[in-house]
Design a protein around this motif. Structure first.
Motif, PDB file in Angstrom:
ATOM      1  N   MET A 258     -15.837  31.796  50.861  1.00 51.74           N
ATOM      2  CA  MET A 258     -15.002  31.629  52.050  1.00 51.74           C
ATOM      3  C   MET A 258     -14.624  30.159  52.253  1.00 51.74           C
ATOM      4  N   ALA A 259     -15.448  29.235  51.791  1.00 51.54           N
ATOM      5  CA  ALA A 259     -15.067  27.816  51.831  1.00 51.54           C
ATOM      6  C   ALA A 259     -13.881  27.578  50.911  1.00 51.54           C
ATOM      7  N   ALA A 260     -13.848  28.279  49.784  1.00 48.82           N
ATOM      8  CA  ALA A 260     -12.717  28.165  48.865  1.00 48.82           C
ATOM      9  C   ALA A 260     -11.444  28.707  49.510  1.00 48.82           C
ATOM     10  N   VAL A 261     -11.543  29.870  50.149  1.00 50.81           N
ATOM     11  CA  VAL A 261     -10.383  30.467  50.830  1.00 50.81           C
ATOM     12  C   VAL A 261      -9.893  29.539  51.934  1.00 50.81           C
ATOM     13  N   ALA A 262     -10.809  29.032  52.739  1.00 49.11           N
ATOM     14  CA  ALA A 262     -10.430  28.169  53.859  1.00 49.11           C
ATOM     15  C   ALA A 262      -9.831  26.851  53.368  1.00 49.11           C
ATOM     16  N   SER A 263     -10.425  26.240  52.341  1.00 52.08           N
ATOM     17  CA  SER A 263      -9.896  24.972  51.816  1.00 52.08           C
ATOM     18  C   SER A 263      -8.482  25.161  51.286  1.00 52.08           C
ATOM     19  N   MET A 264      -8.281  26.214  50.499  1.00 52.86           N
ATOM     20  CA  MET A 264      -6.957  26.483  49.955  1.00 52.86           C
ATOM     21  C   MET A 264      -5.957  26.744  51.086  1.00 52.86           C
ATOM     22  N   SER A 265      -6.346  27.562  52.039  1.00 56.79           N
ATOM     23  CA  SER A 265      -5.452  27.896  53.144  1.00 56.79           C
ATOM     24  C   SER A 265      -5.117  26.667  53.981  1.00 56.79           C
ATOM     25  N   ARG A 266      -6.100  25.832  54.238  1.00 61.17           N
ATOM     26  CA  ARG A 266      -5.847  24.599  55.000  1.00 61.17           C
ATOM     27  C   ARG A 266      -4.842  23.709  54.268  1.00 61.17           C
ATOM     28  N   MET A 267      -4.976  23.618  52.956  1.00 59.69           N
ATOM     29  CA  MET A 267      -4.022  22.790  52.201  1.00 59.69           C
ATOM     30  C   MET A 267      -2.614  23.352  52.324  1.00 59.69           C
ATOM     31  N   PHE A 268      -2.468  24.665  52.230  1.00 59.16           N
ATOM     32  CA  PHE A 268      -1.143  25.271  52.358  1.00 59.16           C
ATOM     33  C   PHE A 268      -0.585  25.096  53.769  1.00 59.16           C
ATOM     34  N   LEU A 269      -1.436  25.213  54.781  1.00 58.82           N
ATOM     35  CA  LEU A 269      -0.969  25.150  56.165  1.00 58.82           C
ATOM     36  C   LEU A 269      -0.781  23.724  56.680  1.00 58.82           C
ATOM     37  N   GLU A 270      -1.767  22.872  56.435  1.00 51.68           N
ATOM     38  CA  GLU A 270      -1.747  21.515  57.000  1.00 51.68           C
ATOM     39  C   GLU A 270      -1.125  20.468  56.080  1.00 51.68           C
ATOM     40  N   LYS A 271      -1.182  20.756  54.770  1.00 52.91           N
ATOM     41  CA  LYS A 271      -0.680  19.808  53.773  1.00 52.91           C
ATOM     42  C   LYS A 271      -1.327  18.431  53.933  1.00 52.91           C
ATOM     43  N   ASN A 272      -2.650  18.456  54.120  1.00 50.76           N
ATOM     44  CA  ASN A 272      -3.411  17.222  54.323  1.00 50.76           C
ATOM     45  C   ASN A 272      -4.636  17.230  53.408  1.00 50.76           C
ATOM     46  N   ARG A 273      -4.527  16.536  52.303  1.00 49.83           N
ATOM     47  CA  ARG A 273      -5.621  16.481  51.327  1.00 49.83           C
ATOM     48  C   ARG A 273      -6.823  15.707  51.866  1.00 49.83           C
ATOM     49  N   ARG A 274      -6.614  14.856  52.849  1.00 47.51           N
ATOM     50  CA  ARG A 274      -7.695  14.019  53.378  1.00 47.51           C
ATOM     51  C   ARG A 274      -8.435  14.647  54.564  1.00 47.51           C
ATOM     52  N   SER A 275      -8.041  15.832  54.953  1.00 46.62           N
ATOM     53  CA  SER A 275      -8.732  16.534  56.038  1.00 46.62           C
ATOM     54  C   SER A 275     -10.217  16.639  55.683  1.00 46.62           C
ATOM     55  N   PRO A 276     -11.107  16.272  56.618  1.00 49.20           N
ATOM     56  CA  PRO A 276     -12.549  16.371  56.309  1.00 49.20           C
ATOM     57  C   PRO A 276     -12.970  17.773  55.865  1.00 49.20           C
ATOM     58  N   ALA A 277     -12.369  18.807  56.433  1.00 49.72           N
ATOM     59  CA  ALA A 277     -12.735  20.172  56.043  1.00 49.72           C
ATOM     60  C   ALA A 277     -12.272  20.487  54.623  1.00 49.72           C
ATOM     61  N   VAL A 278     -11.118  19.964  54.219  1.00 47.92           N
ATOM     62  CA  VAL A 278     -10.621  20.182  52.857  1.00 47.92           C
ATOM     63  C   VAL A 278     -11.479  19.409  51.865  1.00 47.92           C
ATOM     64  N   VAL A 279     -11.710  18.140  52.132  1.00 46.10           N
ATOM     65  CA  VAL A 279     -12.533  17.310  51.236  1.00 46.10           C
ATOM     66  C   VAL A 279     -13.943  17.892  51.143  1.00 46.10           C
ATOM     67  N   GLY A 280     -14.534  18.202  52.298  1.00 44.74           N
ATOM     68  CA  GLY A 280     -15.893  18.758  52.312  1.00 44.74           C
ATOM     69  C   GLY A 280     -15.973  20.096  51.609  1.00 44.74           C
ATOM     70  N   GLY A 281     -14.977  20.950  51.851  1.00 40.02           N
ATOM     71  CA  GLY A 281     -14.962  22.250  51.189  1.00 40.02           C
ATOM     72  C   GLY A 281     -14.848  22.122  49.681  1.00 40.02           C
ATOM     73  N   CYS A 282     -13.956  21.251  49.214  1.00 41.79           N
ATOM     74  CA  CYS A 282     -13.790  21.070  47.761  1.00 41.79           C
ATOM     75  C   CYS A 282     -15.023  20.433  47.130  1.00 41.79           C
ATOM     76  N   ASN A 283     -15.672  19.525  47.853  1.00 42.49           N
ATOM     77  CA  ASN A 283     -16.927  18.955  47.343  1.00 42.49           C
ATOM     78  C   ASN A 283     -17.988  20.039  47.193  1.00 42.49           C
ATOM     79  N   LEU A 284     -18.017  20.962  48.127  1.00 43.75           N
ATOM     80  CA  LEU A 284     -18.962  22.081  48.059  1.00 43.75           C
ATOM     81  C   LEU A 284     -18.698  22.949  46.831  1.00 43.75           C
ATOM     82  N   LEU A 285     -17.422  23.179  46.534  1.00 44.67           N
ATOM     83  CA  LEU A 285     -17.064  24.037  45.397  1.00 44.67           C
ATOM     84  C   LEU A 285     -17.500  23.444  44.067  1.00 44.67           C
TER      85      LEU A 285
END
Length: 171
Positions: A45-72
């Motif tokens: 679900m972190a993968a789904v959320a990270s991908m979705s956040r990137m598509f929606l927010e278009k912000n690679r530096r979002s803490p949730a995107v960075v943190g989620g991708c680090n988790l993956l």
């Protein structure tokens, strides 16, 4: 899109590691009793959320995107005959999409993920000498009890197509 992002915020762990629950934050492992609880937990679900956040927010530096991708990238694909409980095609698919969007095709996170993913999938695909099973994958994954060989083969083929299925958000 704000309702979707609000939902992701609601189910994202507040413990600093950005895992995402299925129905609420820190909900833990999702499984079907008697069918797949033996499988190792993966942050699907972190993968789904990270991908979705990137598509929606278009912000690679979002803490949730960075943190989620680090988790993956701390939980790379692994499919060894003696460790079948680590196989989760659903997780591999969404993490492949997320990490390719994040820093593919030449970034370090995508590079380490892609190598592990290809090593796991390609070496375990049934070959021509397998007869009617040629080109398919065995139903050893966490969710294969629901979709069988058709599911396993379809999702793994889609995983191996992430390089060109979607336009990259970050060019």
């Amino acid at each position: 899109s704000s309702n979707v992002l609000d939902w992701f915020d609601e189910v994202t762990s507040r413990k600093g590691y950005y895992d995402v629950g299925y129905t609420y934050a820190d909900s833990g492992k999702t499984f079907e009793p008697g069918r797949n609880e033996r499988f190792q937990y993966h942050p699907a679900m972190a993968a789904v959320a990270s991908m979705s956040r990137m598509f929606l927010e278009k912000n690679r530096r979002s803490p949730a995107v960075v943190g989620g991708c680090n988790l993956l990238v701390r939980d790379l694909p692994e499919w060894e005959k003696d460790k079948p409980n680590k196989v989760d095609f659903y997780y591999w698919y969404y993490a492949s999409l997320a990490l390719f969007q994040y820093d593919g095709p030449k970034g370090p996170k995508w590079g380490s993920w892609n190598k592990a993913m290809k090593d796991s999938l390609v070496k375990n695909q049934n070959v021509g000498s397998s007869g009617c099973k040629a080109g398919s994958w065995e139903t050893v994954g966490r969710w294969c009890g629901e979709g069988g060989r058709v599911y396993a083969t379809a999702i793994n083929a889609l995983t191996l197509e992430v390089y060109y299925r979607y336009e990259r958000v970050f060019k």
